[in-house]
Design a protein around this motif. Structure first.
Motif, PDB file in Angstrom:
ATOM      1  N   GLY A  35       0.797  -1.231   0.000  1.00 25.66           N
ATOM      2  CA  GLY A  35       0.000   0.000   0.000  1.00 25.66           C
ATOM      3  C   GLY A  35       0.825   1.274   0.000  1.00 25.66           C
ATOM      4  N   ASN A  36       2.117   1.155  -0.280  1.00 22.10           N
ATOM      5  CA  ASN A  36       2.993   2.333  -0.342  1.00 22.10           C
ATOM      6  C   ASN A  36       3.806   2.215  -1.635  1.00 22.10           C
TER       7      ASN A  36
ATOM      8  N   LYS B 213       3.464  -6.196   5.589  1.00 19.80           N
ATOM      9  CA  LYS B 213       2.037  -5.860   5.420  1.00 19.80           C
ATOM     10  C   LYS B 213       1.393  -5.379   6.717  1.00 19.80           C
TER      11      LYS B 213
ATOM     12  N   ARG C  30       0.940  -1.634   6.948  1.00 16.87           N
ATOM     13  CA  ARG C  30       0.150  -1.048   5.860  1.00 16.87           C
ATOM     14  C   ARG C  30      -0.674   0.169   6.305  1.00 16.87           C
ATOM     15  N   SER C  31      -1.402   0.033   7.389  1.00 13.92           N
ATOM     16  CA  SER C  31      -2.299   1.124   7.783  1.00 13.92           C
ATOM     17  C   SER C  31      -1.528   2.334   8.329  1.00 13.92           C
TER      18      SER C  31
ATOM     19  N   GLN D  23       0.609   4.206   4.452  1.00 14.91           N
ATOM     20  CA  GLN D  23       0.035   4.220   3.113  1.00 14.91           C
ATOM     21  C   GLN D  23       0.458   5.476   2.374  1.00 14.91           C
TER      22      GLN D  23
END
Ligand code: FEO
Length: 131
Positions: A13-14, A123, A126-127, A130
């Motif tokens: 997500g990055n 992972k 991720r939050s 991002q």
């Protein structure tokens, strides 16, 4: 055929970190090709050195981002990075001295470590990271 094909399922997500992971996968594929083609040590060594250098750069970048995001699992994640770098450095030392050769076992170790690390550890941030 490439040993590993990059897939969106590896995304954390990055965009920048995904790009770096993709480059690491490319280097592992290059090592795999070199091994299959039976390339000489002189031809393999630059790829091994590039893998170590790029891995360190990636880990440094990722750790800086984790710290900036106050990522709570930073310390344990950094320890995983350090363990991997130590193993790759040890392999390169043995390879350069002739104690170890490039074989499926080491290529699979590199591939499995990287993909499992992305899937199981990277992972998790991720939050937090991002972008
Ligand atoms: Fe992308 Fe934690 O290495």
């Amino acid at each position: 055929m490439a040993l590993v094909t990059w897939d969106e399922k590896y995304s954390v997500g990055n965009g920048m970190i995904d790009k770096q992971h993709h480059s690491l996968v490319d280097l592992i594929n290059q090592l795999h090709d070199a091994m299959k083609e039976g390339k000489s040590k002189e031809k393999v060594k630059p790829t091994l050195d590039a893998l170590l250098k790029y891995t360190k750069e990636h880990f440094t970048y990722e750790e800086q981002r984790m710290q900036a995001a106050n990522y709570p699992l930073f310390s344990e994640h950094k320890k995983q990075h350090e363990g991997f770098v130590a193993k790759v450095e040890s392999f390169i030392t043995d390879y350069n001295s002739g104690k170890a050769g490039l074989n499926f076992s080491i290529i699979n170790f590199l591939k499995d470590w990287l993909l499992n690390h992305i899937a199981e550890s990277d992972k998790k941030y991720r939050s937090y990271m991002q972008g």
